[in-house]
Design a protein around this motif. Structure first.
Motif, PDB file in Angstrom:
ATOM      1  N   HIS A 173       8.794 -21.190  21.138  1.00  0.00           N
ATOM      2  CA  HIS A 173       9.215 -19.775  20.834  1.00  0.00           C
ATOM      3  C   HIS A 173       8.545 -19.289  19.459  1.00  0.00           C
ATOM      4  O   HIS A 173       8.338 -17.196  20.047  1.00  0.00           O
ATOM      5  CB  HIS A 173      10.369 -20.066  21.203  1.00  0.00           C
ATOM      6  CG  HIS A 173      10.761 -20.527  22.851  1.00  0.00           C
ATOM      7  ND1 HIS A 173      11.065 -19.193  23.820  1.00  0.00           N
ATOM      8  CD2 HIS A 173      11.137 -21.542  22.986  1.00  0.00           C
ATOM      9  CE1 HIS A 173      11.467 -20.274  24.475  1.00  0.00           C
ATOM     10  NE2 HIS A 173      11.155 -21.412  24.226  1.00  0.00           N
ATOM     11  N   GLU A 174       8.888 -19.593  18.267  1.00  0.00           N
ATOM     12  CA  GLU A 174       8.701 -19.213  17.045  1.00  0.00           C
ATOM     13  C   GLU A 174       6.841 -18.943  16.831  1.00  0.00           C
ATOM     14  O   GLU A 174       6.169 -17.983  16.670  1.00  0.00           O
ATOM     15  CB  GLU A 174       8.989 -20.171  16.330  1.00  0.00           C
ATOM     16  CG  GLU A 174      10.263 -20.874  16.215  1.00  0.00           C
ATOM     17  CD  GLU A 174      10.683 -21.119  14.466  1.00  0.00           C
ATOM     18  OE1 GLU A 174      10.330 -21.256  14.337  1.00  0.00           O
ATOM     19  OE2 GLU A 174      11.563 -21.739  14.703  1.00  0.00           O
ATOM     20  N   ASN A 177       6.229 -15.196  19.256  1.00  0.00           N
ATOM     21  CA  ASN A 177       6.565 -13.616  18.931  1.00  0.00           C
ATOM     22  C   ASN A 177       6.190 -14.007  17.599  1.00  0.00           C
ATOM     23  O   ASN A 177       5.177 -12.691  17.492  1.00  0.00           O
ATOM     24  CB  ASN A 177       8.365 -14.385  18.121  1.00  0.00           C
ATOM     25  CG  ASN A 177       8.877 -13.362  17.416  1.00  0.00           C
ATOM     26  OD1 ASN A 177       9.153 -12.191  18.365  1.00  0.00           O
ATOM     27  ND2 ASN A 177       9.282 -13.724  16.800  1.00  0.00           N
ATOM     28  N   TYR A 217       8.426 -11.721  24.746  1.00  0.00           N
ATOM     29  CA  TYR A 217       7.340 -11.826  23.635  1.00  0.00           C
ATOM     30  C   TYR A 217       6.303 -10.721  23.948  1.00  0.00           C
ATOM     31  O   TYR A 217       5.384 -11.032  23.055  1.00  0.00           O
ATOM     32  CB  TYR A 217       6.492 -13.520  23.120  1.00  0.00           C
ATOM     33  CG  TYR A 217       7.548 -14.114  22.895  1.00  0.00           C
ATOM     34  CD1 TYR A 217       8.731 -14.019  22.031  1.00  0.00           C
ATOM     35  CD2 TYR A 217       7.751 -15.692  23.453  1.00  0.00           C
ATOM     36  CE1 TYR A 217       9.545 -15.050  22.196  1.00  0.00           C
ATOM     37  CE2 TYR A 217       9.478 -16.024  23.918  1.00  0.00           C
ATOM     38  CZ  TYR A 217      10.081 -15.906  22.192  1.00  0.00           C
ATOM     39  OH  TYR A 217      11.183 -17.027  22.748  1.00  0.00           O
TER      40      TYR A 217
END
Lengths: 342, 332
Positions: A173-174, A177, A217
């Motif tokens: 996820h990081e 993004n 995202y």
């Protein structure tokens, strides 16, 4: 598509994407490499059974179309990060099976000089920045490589392969993004083979399709049948075009299946024999591609046999090369920890 | 201003090092949380974003794991990133990329790549920030082959060691004690490096060796000055690097003084003091010892909020004075 006559092109007009985009010779090469991946892993498995390779390994048998399809539109200096199930990615990006076998045998002629083994197989010269033993570990690294590409204006595109298990890691996820906010030339490829080790995606993942997570995202999320080479290659082609044009990342979910267990310790207690046999009998990616090639007139039985024979020889030669290669000296144990050491 | 006596703060020295590196090498860039217009949580990056732009001074989302990984990936593919963790405590969130990736990538790939990343960690207690913003975790990273771990104790070394770190082909972790940021000292202009892996004798003496790290170096010097009047002559070794550790400087000093006191802020047990003690005990310096080796480290507790409790958690000058006096007078 050098050499293809207008008549030949016209006759392909209704065929799937890859048959219009690539030459018959290129497509026969794809079949060759899909066989090479399959036979490499079968060969590695056999060597493991015979005690010639130690440790463990994670076989991607059944996922060959995904690796080949994604890598099809990549240039030689484009880069990938790979996973613990990364033999196919490595071969698809251009690695030689002899040096891969040598690595599995722990020899100095291996891609990692015997320090990495199956789980860290890499071929930096061909743009493979390495398989990874940490689920999702390669995803932020791919984003960093894409940042380098953007900052140095090299035009390189980076592909990050990972499995369905990785989509529940924070790093996934990081990384997505950051790639999105900075519009980086990176393609996230989730090879969803249905199980993170033993836990099915249905039990582990809140969304039905991992591609849905792309919406969070603001990037395209594409689902492809990962066992159909043409579908995968088409999605990859579009994502590469988008990345190269500076439009940012894409998430491709390639739905596939691994015929073998997670690793060598797997007893396959979380899935049925019927399920496995169904995938093997009815959705084998090599069979599907070979049938298409034959049906569309790109290859005949003789051509297929020639590929199988050539691959068998390459595998046998590769294993022989690995067996005969020297093992590392114990005195070199601390090499490569720091750059000044070696 | 006379260059020879020019003084900068520790924070300014780091900022100057980063600016010099960015001027010299277009591959160098900065990443971190709020390092742009905010200037960094401790104003270390300051106005660098105005001078180098947002392409080279990159504010990241609050994503320590992903951010560290992006820095690693950029380093492997030709850039020279400097990644700031806002507080060293947040290393816990990035540990996977530091320990499994940055430290091991060159080794796992048989030397086919280098990982020239610098990670900066504002560390230590004394700011009233309590248990999750005050830790000293350098020994955690010092335990990992493949990393280099440094703790500059002066503005001069902060600049020189950071420039050495940026030029280093391997991952370098730099722990900066937050209370040192305002410390002023002589900092030469222009480019210079202070070698990684080399301790420095800050004060020569013959009765006792104090091996100290980071902020404890100044405290040890203050203690040594106080004990001078009692006729106790203390040698202070600033370790500067904890991986690779400079064994020889420590061993030579102990052979000279015959007594060893290790002073560090991190939790005492299993810390850098254990390593320094052991390396002396394993060396020829052991035969020179006239007293047991003593460690002064942090209490076996998280850092508390209350300022008196907080002070009591880590060694202070009076603690060092008492321990040093006892050691030299044979009370221990």
């Amino acid at each position: 598509m050098a050499g293809a006559s207008k008549a030949a092109l016209d006759s392909r007009a209704n065929l799937p994407f890859v048959y219009r985009q690539y030459s018959p010779e290129q497509l026969r090469q794809v079949l060759h490499k899909m066989y090479l991946i399959r036979r490499f892993e079968e060969g590695a498995e056999e060597c493991y059974m015979r005690g010639l390779i130690h440790g463990t390994m994670h076989l991607s048998i059944g996922q060959e179309a995904s690796a080949m399809g994604i890598c099809m539109p990549l240039a030689e200096d484009d880069q990938i990060t790979s996973t613990h199930r990364g033999h196919g990615h490595c071969i698809a990006k251009g690695a030689e099976v002899s040096r891969m076998f040598a690595e599995f045998f722990g020899k100095t002629t291996g891609y990692c000089k015997g320090r990495g083994g199956s789980m860290h197989i890499a071929d930096v010269a061909k743009g493979n920045l390495g398989a990874n033993g940490i689920v999702a570990g390669g995803i932020p690294i791919a984003v960093g490589a894409a940042l380098s590409s953007k900052m140095m204006k090299t035009g390189k595109v980076v592909v990050s392969f990972f499995g369905d298990g990785a989509n529940n890691e924070g790093a996934f996820h990081e990384a997505l993004n950051m790639a999105a906010i900075w519009k980086l030339p990176v393609i996230f490829v989730c090879e969803n083979n249905g199980y993170g080790m033993s836990t099915s995606t249905a039990r582990s993942t809140a969304v039905k399709n991992i591609a849905e997570r792309a919406a969070a995202y603001s990037m395209p999320g594409v689902i492809v049948n990962g066992n159909i080479f043409s579908e995968v290659a088409e999605a990859s082609f579009k994502a590469v075009e988008r990345a190269r044009a500076g439009e940012g990342p894409t998430l491709i979910e390639s739905k596939t299946y691994r015929h073998r267990g997670h690793s060598k310790s797997d007893r396959n207690r979380y899935r049925t024999k019927e399920e496995i046999e169904d995938w093997m009998a009815n959705r084998d990616p090599i069979t599907l591609f070979e049938t298409e090639l034959r049906d569309f007139g790109f290859i005949d039985d003789q051509g297929i046999q020639a590929i199988r024979d050539a691959v068998a020889k390459e595998i046998a030669d590769g294993i022989e090369f690995a067996k005969e290669s020297p093992a590392p000296e114990i005195a070199t144990l601390e090499n490569y920890v720091y750059t000044e050491q070696a | 201003m006379d260059a020879a006596v020019r003084e900068l703060s520790y924070a300014q020295a780091i900022q100057e090092a980063m600016a010099i590196a960015m001027d010299m090498d277009e591959r160098v860039f900065l990443m971190g949380e709020d390092i742009g217009v905010y200037g960094g949580a401790f104003q270390v990056t300051g106005d660098l974003v105005e001078r180098y732009g947002t392409d080279r001074v990159i504010d990241t989302p609050i994503s320590e794991l992903g951010g560290a990984g992006v820095a690693v990936g950029a380093a492997v593919t030709g850039m020279r990133p400097i990644f700031e963790f806002q507080f060293s405590d947040f290393a816990t969130l990035g540990m996977e990329q530091i320990v499994n990736q940055a430290a091991k990538m060159r080794f796992m790939l048989g030397g086919e790549v280098s990982v020239p990343v610098v990670m900066r960690f504002p560390a230590g207690s004394g700011t009233g920030a309590a248990a999750q913003h005050s830790q000293s975790l350098e020994a955690w990273l010092g335990h990992v082959p493949g990393l280099k771990v440094i703790q500059p104790a002066t503005p001069h070394d902060a600049k020189g060691m950071l420039l050495a770190a940026i030029a280093d082909p391997d991952p370098v972790m730099i722990f900066e004690h937050k209370l040192l940021y305002k410390m002023k000292g002589h900092v030469p202009e222009g480019h210079y490096t202070v070698p990684i892996g080399k301790a420095e004798i800050r004060r020569e003496g013959r009765d006792l060796t104090i091996v100290a790290t980071s902020i404890m170096v100044q405290k040890a010097l203050d203690a040594a000055a106080a004990l001078e009047g009692e006729g106790i002559d203390i040698e202070v070794v600033d370790l500067r690097t904890i991986r690779p550790i400079d064994r020889q400087t420590v061993i030579d000093s102990v052979k000279k003084t015959s007594r060893l006191l290790c002073v560090y802020e991190a939790v005492k047990t299993l810390g850098i003091g254990a390593e320094v003690s052991a390396l002396v005990a394993e060396s020829e310096a052991f035969d020179y010892l006239d007293a047991p080796i003593v460690r002064l480290g942090g209490a076996e507790t998280p850092i508390p909020y209350n300022p008196d409790l907080e002070k009591a958690t880590v060694p202070q000058v009076p603690d060092i004075i008492a321990a040093a006096r006892d050691l030299v007078k044979g009370v221990r």
